[in-house]
Scaffold this motif. Structure first.
Motif, PDB file in Angstrom:
ATOM      1  N   PHE A   1      -5.257   3.580   3.961  1.00 14.07           N
ATOM      2  CA  PHE A   1      -5.032   3.331   2.541  1.00 14.07           C
ATOM      3  C   PHE A   1      -4.033   2.199   2.381  1.00 14.07           C
ATOM      4  O   PHE A   1      -3.119   2.037   3.193  1.00 14.07           O
ATOM      5  CB  PHE A   1      -4.487   4.607   1.890  1.00 14.07           C
ATOM      6  CG  PHE A   1      -4.129   4.466   0.435  1.00 14.07           C
ATOM      7  CD1 PHE A   1      -5.112   4.289  -0.523  1.00 14.07           C
ATOM      8  CD2 PHE A   1      -2.803   4.522   0.023  1.00 14.07           C
ATOM      9  CE1 PHE A   1      -4.784   4.161  -1.870  1.00 14.07           C
ATOM     10  CE2 PHE A   1      -2.460   4.400  -1.312  1.00 14.07           C
ATOM     11  CZ  PHE A   1      -3.459   4.219  -2.266  1.00 14.07           C
ATOM     12  N   GLY A   2      -4.219   1.399   1.340  1.00  6.99           N
ATOM     13  CA  GLY A   2      -3.280   0.319   1.082  1.00  6.99           C
ATOM     14  C   GLY A   2      -3.125   0.043  -0.396  1.00  6.99           C
ATOM     15  O   GLY A   2      -4.007   0.358  -1.208  1.00  6.99           O
ATOM     16  N   VAL A   3      -1.980  -0.553  -0.738  1.00  5.64           N
ATOM     17  CA  VAL A   3      -1.678  -0.915  -2.120  1.00  5.64           C
ATOM     18  C   VAL A   3      -1.103  -2.323  -2.152  1.00  5.64           C
ATOM     19  O   VAL A   3      -0.481  -2.778  -1.186  1.00  5.64           O
ATOM     20  CB  VAL A   3      -0.681   0.072  -2.763  1.00  5.64           C
ATOM     21  CG1 VAL A   3      -1.245   1.483  -2.777  1.00  5.64           C
ATOM     22  CG2 VAL A   3       0.672   0.049  -2.052  1.00  5.64           C
ATOM     23  N   ASN A   4      -1.286  -3.006  -3.277  1.00  7.31           N
ATOM     24  CA  ASN A   4      -0.779  -4.368  -3.408  1.00  7.31           C
ATOM     25  C   ASN A   4       0.518  -4.412  -4.204  1.00  7.31           C
ATOM     26  O   ASN A   4       0.810  -5.390  -4.886  1.00  7.31           O
ATOM     27  CB  ASN A   4      -1.831  -5.277  -4.061  1.00  7.31           C
ATOM     28  CG  ASN A   4      -1.664  -6.727  -3.634  1.00  7.31           C
ATOM     29  OD1 ASN A   4      -1.024  -7.015  -2.626  1.00  7.31           O
ATOM     30  ND2 ASN A   4      -2.248  -7.644  -4.387  1.00  7.31           N
ATOM     31  N   HIS A   5       1.273  -3.324  -4.135  1.00  8.38           N
ATOM     32  CA  HIS A   5       2.599  -3.309  -4.753  1.00  8.38           C
ATOM     33  C   HIS A   5       3.600  -2.784  -3.728  1.00  8.38           C
ATOM     34  O   HIS A   5       3.299  -2.755  -2.534  1.00  8.38           O
ATOM     35  CB  HIS A   5       2.599  -2.481  -6.040  1.00  8.38           C
ATOM     36  CG  HIS A   5       2.173  -1.059  -5.868  1.00  8.38           C
ATOM     37  ND1 HIS A   5       0.866  -0.635  -6.030  1.00  8.38           N
ATOM     38  CD2 HIS A   5       2.870   0.056  -5.541  1.00  8.38           C
ATOM     39  CE1 HIS A   5       0.784   0.660  -5.830  1.00  8.38           C
ATOM     40  NE2 HIS A   5       1.988   1.108  -5.520  1.00  8.38           N
ATOM     41  N   HIS A   6       4.793  -2.395  -4.174  1.00  7.48           N
ATOM     42  CA  HIS A   6       5.860  -1.994  -3.253  1.00  7.48           C
ATOM     43  C   HIS A   6       6.371  -0.593  -3.581  1.00  7.48           C
ATOM     44  O   HIS A   6       7.465  -0.432  -4.140  1.00  7.48           O
ATOM     45  CB  HIS A   6       7.008  -3.001  -3.297  1.00  7.48           C
ATOM     46  CG  HIS A   6       6.699  -4.286  -2.608  1.00  7.48           C
ATOM     47  ND1 HIS A   6       6.773  -4.437  -1.238  1.00  7.48           N
ATOM     48  CD2 HIS A   6       6.277  -5.479  -3.097  1.00  7.48           C
ATOM     49  CE1 HIS A   6       6.434  -5.672  -0.909  1.00  7.48           C
ATOM     50  NE2 HIS A   6       6.121  -6.321  -2.013  1.00  7.48           N
ATOM     51  N   PRO A   7       5.620   0.445  -3.200  1.00  4.48           N
ATOM     52  CA  PRO A   7       6.094   1.810  -3.458  1.00  4.48           C
ATOM     53  C   PRO A   7       7.292   2.196  -2.610  1.00  4.48           C
ATOM     54  O   PRO A   7       7.948   3.204  -2.889  1.00  4.48           O
ATOM     55  CB  PRO A   7       4.872   2.671  -3.111  1.00  4.48           C
ATOM     56  CG  PRO A   7       4.110   1.853  -2.116  1.00  4.48           C
ATOM     57  CD  PRO A   7       4.306   0.433  -2.540  1.00  4.48           C
TER      58      PRO A   7
END
Length: 362
Positions: free
Chosen positions: A257-263
């Motif tokens: 899984f990946g996201v394009n923000h900074h959790p």
């Protein structure tokens, strides 16, 4: 082994000889450092996320003589790639980083390269690692920002496009919008239930590139979870911001899984502490530190417990991280015949997410 310094340790790998020997009582987590040696807060924030998870099971670790060790690999400058799963690693974490998401475009002068002139030879080895992780049902990969963009290129689901001048760099607190698939997802529907409108989540952004979906149908196991919003309160845009590439065997938790923000960057107090530590160690200049402190003051909310940002972090990073880390710890304890009362399934059910623990009266 993390001892004698305690049940948590970190190791930096910039050459083959830096890789520590595996230890049966050390649960190792691999970090893919994509920062190209640039000063940043994201890498240390990921390390602290693992450390926080370790602290929550500290008693069990200490009683059983177990430890958790983060082994951080300098991928882009040194070409260091961790070994594939089924050995020492079961959990891999990918950081953000500067420059173009295609290393071949980092020639030092092209738009989006940010002055980086990069040898792209590391990419083939990293893609082989990604293949091995996706094919192994016991392994997990969680990535943010730059690493997510590299994953999108690995699978071909999206291409990086430099944001045009009218959009500019996406920084500070922005919004993402859950897709219908995301709202039905057995993990992210729990997030949707916590959101005021069931769709909009706050994110901490710091990116130059949009990830534009490739035409055609996605593979059956790929699930788009979110897209960018065109401004706070605006409609959904075209840029992909969250994607599940594989799911856990239990059918709930995203596994690749990946996201394009900074959790990983959410708690301003923690970030200010990391800034001070980096400055004291001489890792960053006073100018860089002061600028980052100013940006955080201007772009992050005064209330460090901002509920929506914490929800985003819990569901897009911290919850899955704890789920897979605790599974690794439990499996190692069982293999060694050690008593360890740990059930990662409680996290998948929403009982032991960081937010749930924080809200608990006990």
């Amino acid at each position: 082994m993390p001892r004698p310094g305690g049940p948590f340790a970190t190791v930096r790998v910039e050459r083959p000889g830096d890789v520590p020997p595996a230890e049966e009582r050390s649960i190792d987590v691999a970090v893919l450092d994509m920062n190209y040696g640039w000063p940043n807060l994201g890498h240390d924030s990921l390390v602290h996320a693992v450390m926080d998870a370790a602290c929550d099971i500290l008693t069990g670790l200490e009683e059983n003589g177990l430890g958790i060790r983060v082994v951080s690999y300098e991928v882009r400058k040194s070409g260091m790639i961790p070994e594939a799963p089924r050995g020492r690693y079961g959990l891999y974490l990918g950081t953000g980083g500067p420059g173009h998401l295609d290393p071949r475009c980092n020639d030092g002068s092209s738009p989006g390269s940010q002055g980086i002139a990069e040898d792209p030879s590391w990419e083939a080895g990293l893609f082989r690692l990604f293949d091995a992780i996706r094919e192994d049902p016991e392994a997990a990969l969680l990535s943010v920002c730059h690493s997510f963009g590299v994953m999108c290129r690995w699978t071909g689901v999206a291409r990086p496009v430099l944001r045009p001048p009218e959009k500019g760099k996406s920084t500070g607190i922005q919004e993402n919008i859950l897709t219908e698939e995301g709202r039905r997802h057995p993990w992210f529907r729990q997030l949707a239930a916590e959101l005021p409108d069931g769709r909009r989540l706050r994110v901490v952004d710091h990116r130059l590139f949009d990830l534009m979906p490739a035409p055609g149908a996605l593979p059956a196991t790929f699930v788009p979870i979110g897209y960018e919003a065109r401004g706070l309160g605006g409609p959904a845009g075209e840029a992909l911001t969250m994607m599940e590439f594989a799911r856990d065997r239990g059918g709930v938790m995203p596994r690749v899984f990946g996201v394009n923000h900074h959790p990983e960057i959410v708690d301003r107090t923690r970030q200010m502490m990391l800034l001070a530590q980096k400055r004291e160690r001489g890792e960053v200049t006073a100018e860089w530190s002061d600028e980052r402190a100013r940006i955080m003051t201007q772009t992050q909310p005064d209330d460090i417990r901002d509920r929506l940002l914490h929800l985003t972090s819990d569901y897009t990073l911290l919850g899955p991280l704890r789920f897979y880390l605790y599974r690794q710890v439990r499996a190692r304890a069982e293999a060694l015949g050690l008593p360890m009362d740990l059930d990662e399934g409680r996290i998948a059910g929403g009982e032991d997410t960081p937010a749930a623990l924080e809200a608990s009266p006990n």
